[in-house]
Design a protein around this motif. Sequence first.
Motif, PDB file in Angstrom:
ATOM      1  N   GLY A   1       0.797  -1.222   0.000  1.00 33.79           N
ATOM      2  CA  GLY A   1       0.000   0.000   0.000  1.00 33.79           C
ATOM      3  C   GLY A   1       0.829   1.271   0.000  1.00 33.79           C
ATOM      4  N   ILE A   2       2.133   1.142   0.284  1.00 33.26           N
ATOM      5  CA  ILE A   2       2.998   2.329   0.274  1.00 33.26           C
ATOM      6  C   ILE A   2       3.863   2.283  -0.983  1.00 33.26           C
ATOM      7  CG2 ILE A   2       4.869   3.599   1.408  1.00 33.26           C
ATOM      8  CD1 ILE A   2       3.855   2.600   4.082  1.00 33.26           C
ATOM      9  N   GLY A   3       3.557   3.171  -1.881  1.00 27.85           N
ATOM     10  CA  GLY A   3       4.360   3.308  -3.084  1.00 27.85           C
ATOM     11  C   GLY A   3       5.197   4.574  -2.977  1.00 27.85           C
ATOM     12  N   LYS A   4       5.730   5.022  -4.080  1.00 28.47           N
ATOM     13  CA  LYS A   4       6.589   6.216  -4.090  1.00 28.47           C
ATOM     14  C   LYS A   4       5.852   7.462  -3.579  1.00 28.47           C
ATOM     15  CE  LYS A   4      10.325   4.491  -6.248  1.00 28.47           C
ATOM     16  NZ  LYS A   4      11.466   4.149  -5.435  1.00 28.47           N
ATOM     17  N   THR A   5       4.582   7.618  -3.958  1.00 27.31           N
ATOM     18  CA  THR A   5       3.831   8.816  -3.571  1.00 27.31           C
ATOM     19  C   THR A   5       3.596   8.871  -2.069  1.00 27.31           C
ATOM     20  OG1 THR A   5       2.754   8.764  -5.723  1.00 27.31           O
ATOM     21  CG2 THR A   5       1.755  10.160  -4.048  1.00 27.31           C
ATOM     22  N   TYR A   6       3.055   7.784  -1.499  1.00 23.51           N
ATOM     23  CA  TYR A   6       2.832   7.757  -0.046  1.00 23.51           C
ATOM     24  C   TYR A   6       4.152   7.881   0.713  1.00 23.51           C
ATOM     25  CZ  TYR A   6      -2.157   6.732   0.454  1.00 23.51           C
ATOM     26  OH  TYR A   6      -3.525   6.803   0.464  1.00 23.51           O
ATOM     27  N   MET A   7       5.178   7.204   0.198  1.00 26.50           N
ATOM     28  CA  MET A   7       6.476   7.260   0.865  1.00 26.50           C
ATOM     29  C   MET A   7       6.986   8.695   0.926  1.00 26.50           C
ATOM     30  SD  MET A   7      10.196   5.838  -0.231  1.00 26.50           S
ATOM     31  CE  MET A   7      10.209   7.073  -1.491  1.00 26.50           C
TER      32      MET A   7
ATOM     33  N   GLU B   1       8.099  13.506   4.152  1.00 25.41           N
ATOM     34  CA  GLU B   1       7.951  14.955   4.351  1.00 25.41           C
ATOM     35  C   GLU B   1       7.247  15.252   5.672  1.00 25.41           C
ATOM     36  OE1 GLU B   1       5.815  16.128   0.825  1.00 25.41           O
ATOM     37  OE2 GLU B   1       7.623  16.053  -0.437  1.00 25.41           O
ATOM     38  N   GLU B   2       6.177  14.520   5.962  1.00 27.99           N
ATOM     39  CA  GLU B   2       5.402  14.743   7.185  1.00 27.99           C
ATOM     40  C   GLU B   2       6.192  14.377   8.435  1.00 27.99           C
ATOM     41  OE1 GLU B   2       2.436  16.208   7.931  1.00 27.99           O
ATOM     42  OE2 GLU B   2       2.436  16.863   5.850  1.00 27.99           O
ATOM     43  N   ARG B   3       6.921  13.279   8.388  1.00 27.29           N
ATOM     44  CA  ARG B   3       7.666  12.887   9.592  1.00 27.29           C
ATOM     45  C   ARG B   3       8.875  13.803   9.828  1.00 27.29           C
ATOM     46  NH1 ARG B   3      10.849   7.160   8.335  1.00 27.29           N
ATOM     47  NH2 ARG B   3      12.743   8.181   7.609  1.00 27.29           N
ATOM     48  N   ASP B   4       9.379  14.459   8.749  1.00 28.80           N
ATOM     49  CA  ASP B   4      10.451  15.450   8.939  1.00 28.80           C
ATOM     50  C   ASP B   4       9.920  16.671   9.685  1.00 28.80           C
ATOM     51  OD1 ASP B   4      12.388  13.882   7.796  1.00 28.80           O
ATOM     52  OD2 ASP B   4      12.329  14.890   5.841  1.00 28.80           O
ATOM     53  N   LYS B   5       8.653  17.022   9.438  1.00 27.83           N
ATOM     54  CA  LYS B   5       8.039  18.152  10.158  1.00 27.83           C
ATOM     55  C   LYS B   5       7.811  17.778  11.615  1.00 27.83           C
ATOM     56  CE  LYS B   5       5.399  19.532   6.084  1.00 27.83           C
ATOM     57  NZ  LYS B   5       4.029  19.560   5.537  1.00 27.83           N
ATOM     58  N   LYS B   6       7.244  16.587  11.827  1.00 26.81           N
ATOM     59  CA  LYS B   6       6.943  16.114  13.172  1.00 26.81           C
ATOM     60  C   LYS B   6       6.745  14.598  13.109  1.00 26.81           C
ATOM     61  CE  LYS B   6       3.570  16.544  16.873  1.00 26.81           C
ATOM     62  NZ  LYS B   6       2.139  16.396  17.020  1.00 26.81           N
TER      63      LYS B   6
ATOM     64  N   GLN C   1      -2.733   8.388   9.584  1.00 23.83           N
ATOM     65  CA  GLN C   1      -3.866   8.421   8.660  1.00 23.83           C
ATOM     66  C   GLN C   1      -4.294   9.856   8.358  1.00 23.83           C
ATOM     67  OE1 GLN C   1      -6.641   5.881  10.816  1.00 23.83           O
ATOM     68  NE2 GLN C   1      -6.360   4.265   9.318  1.00 23.83           N
ATOM     69  N   GLU C   2      -4.368  10.683   9.391  1.00 26.95           N
ATOM     70  CA  GLU C   2      -4.830  12.058   9.208  1.00 26.95           C
ATOM     71  C   GLU C   2      -3.843  12.898   8.417  1.00 26.95           C
ATOM     72  OE1 GLU C   2      -5.632  13.387  13.193  1.00 26.95           O
ATOM     73  OE2 GLU C   2      -7.403  12.103  13.370  1.00 26.95           O
ATOM     74  N   ARG C   3      -2.557  12.751   8.679  1.00 23.83           N
ATOM     75  CA  ARG C   3      -1.564  13.605   8.020  1.00 23.83           C
ATOM     76  C   ARG C   3      -1.161  13.128   6.641  1.00 23.83           C
ATOM     77  NH1 ARG C   3       2.767  13.827  12.602  1.00 23.83           N
ATOM     78  NH2 ARG C   3       4.091  14.468  10.887  1.00 23.83           N
ATOM     79  N   VAL C   4      -1.211  11.821   6.395  1.00 25.90           N
ATOM     80  CA  VAL C   4      -0.732  11.281   5.120  1.00 25.90           C
ATOM     81  C   VAL C   4      -1.872  10.744   4.263  1.00 25.90           C
ATOM     82  CG1 VAL C   4       0.813   9.545   4.094  1.00 25.90           C
ATOM     83  CG2 VAL C   4       1.493  10.722   6.178  1.00 25.90           C
TER      84      VAL C   4
END
Length: 188
Positions: free
Chosen positions: A131-137, A142-147, A156-159
């Motif tokens: 379920g995790i391809g290049k786009t989700y990855m 990017e999201e985990r670098d922010k927080k 689920q909410e952020r990605v």
Amino acid sequence: MYRAQSPPRKYEEYAYVLDFNPRGKSSTVRGREGIIVTAIGEDRLTILEILGIPNSAFEVGERIYIGKEGRTKVLSVLGKMNYDDVSSSAQSELYAVVENIVTNNESKFVEYLNNARPLTPRIHALELIPGIGKTYMKTMLEERDKKKFESYQDLQERVGFKEPVKHISERIMDEITGESRMNLFVKR
């Protein structure tokens, strides 16, 4: 001459029952008979054969203590088992039990997602999760670098990645059943 000491072996503390035979014979230790339990370790996700204490009762899906001290239902951990060597009923229970482990140990798996790194220049560890391809990855990184992610719900909410428990469980099943080339969660 100084020899480096190997790190101490890590043992499972808890396991979940997949199947049991009240009058079974061990397939890993010759001559051992009794309540033979097939279980999966909670931490290292290892399939184990366990000898139960006589007159103990077990239920499929039950979490049992198998650590070194203070066992109440387990006489001994007989050894590791391969997926192909366990009963068909244990195999059929495995996915539900793995999903339960992934649900109950949310912080461990969220921490994994927060710390996953590239495996090669072309493959990131996150991409091996169904379920995790290049786009989700890319979005996850990017999201985990922010927080850092705090929970499955946060992920689920952020990605927008739906059903992380299901996808992580599928990945673990791929590794346990030997359908994977690269092992992430299961430490052999």
